[in-house]
Design an enzyme around this catalytic site. Structure first.
Site, PDB file in Angstrom:
ATOM      1  CB  SER A  52      -1.825   2.468  -8.513  1.00  0.00           C
ATOM      2  OG  SER A  52      -2.454   3.327  -7.586  1.00  0.00           O
ATOM      3  CE1 TYR A  53      -6.251   5.428  -6.714  1.00  0.00           C
ATOM      4  CE2 TYR A  53      -7.209   7.402  -7.670  1.00  0.00           C
ATOM      5  CZ  TYR A  53      -6.740   6.708  -6.576  1.00  0.00           C
ATOM      6  OH  TYR A  53      -6.776   7.300  -5.332  1.00  0.00           O
ATOM      7  CB  ALA A  54      -8.173   1.550 -13.860  1.00  0.00           C
TER       8      ALA A  54
END
Length: 320
Positions: A52-54
């Site tokens: 889910s990071y960036a």
């Protein structure tokens, strides 16, 4: 850099993990590469990321490095799954279908066929733990993950999933927020992890940036608290209690002639119940004081003073 075993498993990692939450969004590819070079030169090996990071950009940045000069054997990769994107935002979903589909997409972005540690990103109140555990089992048995664990789980669920894993691949680790500003895991999560042989990996040891002292007077225009997508991440730690702890940290750092960043991180690294802690930075220059924190322990008197001012509130039945 010192290395430690994660719980009772054979997994051994560097005491610092390099966090990548800002990579490809607030941190350019060039800055990410500079951070990684500094981290590896200091003896670090443990990279922390998430699907889910960036929206996958952080994993893709790591994957591009692995496709270049970075050798897969030089790093240990931890990634997370269990937050599904929808048109209205992120939804916690640790169903078997979502978990395994997310893992396959992560491996493609990371340009590797396995991760060293795969975590359930957050506790799902809807999906049965048995189903989530089955996804973790499949990941290990298929060779896509060497070790598995959980993240941001309450104490009872931490103990429950670890107990359910008997006869299956063990739950190696739990990753939780831990800093002078957030010591809640000491009440239930740490005892549960210790009782079940899990290692504890901390995140946000700098109190989401607040413990650097940058917010004592105002909110800098280039800080996370001024960022449209990260302001809500920092805001919980801008209250009076947090500022009292931060001012005490500033006094301690001044007496040691250390930076506040170095002192806050040294406090977290001194805790025996923390196998590793995750540091993140927007730029390579911001990372340097954190790397210095591994060089010497915090004096006992300073440790005791910081413990006292930051002690988490205890109630029934934790209070003895």
């Amino acid at each position: 850099m010192e290395r430690r075993r994660v719980g009772s498993t054979g997994l051994e990692v560097s005491r610092l993990a390099l966090g990548t939450m800002t990579w490809s969004r607030d941190t350019s590819v060039e800055e990410a590469g500079a951070q990684l070079d500094l981290f590896l030169d200091a003896g670090g090996t443990f990279l922390d990321t998430a699907a889910s990071y960036a929206e996958g950009g952080a994993e893709a940045t790591i994957g591009a490095m692995l496709g270049g000069t970075l050798s897969r054997s030089d790093v240990q990769i931890c990634t997370k799954a269990g937050i599904r994107r929808t048109r209205t935002g992120g939804v916690i979903d640790s169903s078997r279908d979502t978990m395994l589909a997310t893992l396959d997409a992560s491996l493609e972005r990371l340009n590797t066929d396995y991760v060293d540690l795969w975590l359930v990103h957050a506790f799902d109140t809807v999906t049965p733990l048995e189903e989530t555990l089955h996804a973790l089992e499949i990941a290990v048995n298929s060779g896509r993950a060497r070790y598995v664990g959980v993240s941001n789980f309450p104490g009872w669920a931490t103990a429950r999933i670890a107990t359910m894993a008997t006869g299956r691949p063990a739950i190696a680790a739990t990753q939780c927020e831990y800093s002078l500003l957030e010591r809640g895991i000491e009440r239930e999560v740490v005892p549960a992890a210790e009782a079940t042989g899990m290692g504890v990996i901390g995140w946000a040891p700098l109190g989401r940036g607040v413990l650097t002292g940058k917010y004592l007077d105002a909110i800098p225009a280039d800080s996370r608290a001024a960022s449209e997508h990260l302001a809500g991440f920092v805001d919980p730690y801008l209250g009076e209690r947090s500022m009292t702890i931060t001012r005490a940290l500033a006094t301690a750092a001044d007496g040691l002639d250390w930076s506040m960043q170095q002192t806050a991180l040294a406090w977290a690294l001194t805790k025996d119940h923390i196998a590793a802690t995750t540091i993140g930075a927007r730029t390579a220059a911001q990372l340097v004081p954190s790397l210095k924190a591994t060089l010497q322990p915090l004096p006992d008197a300073i440790m005791d003073a910081l413990d006292e001012v930051s002690a988490p509130p205890l109630g029934y039945p934790e209070r003895r």
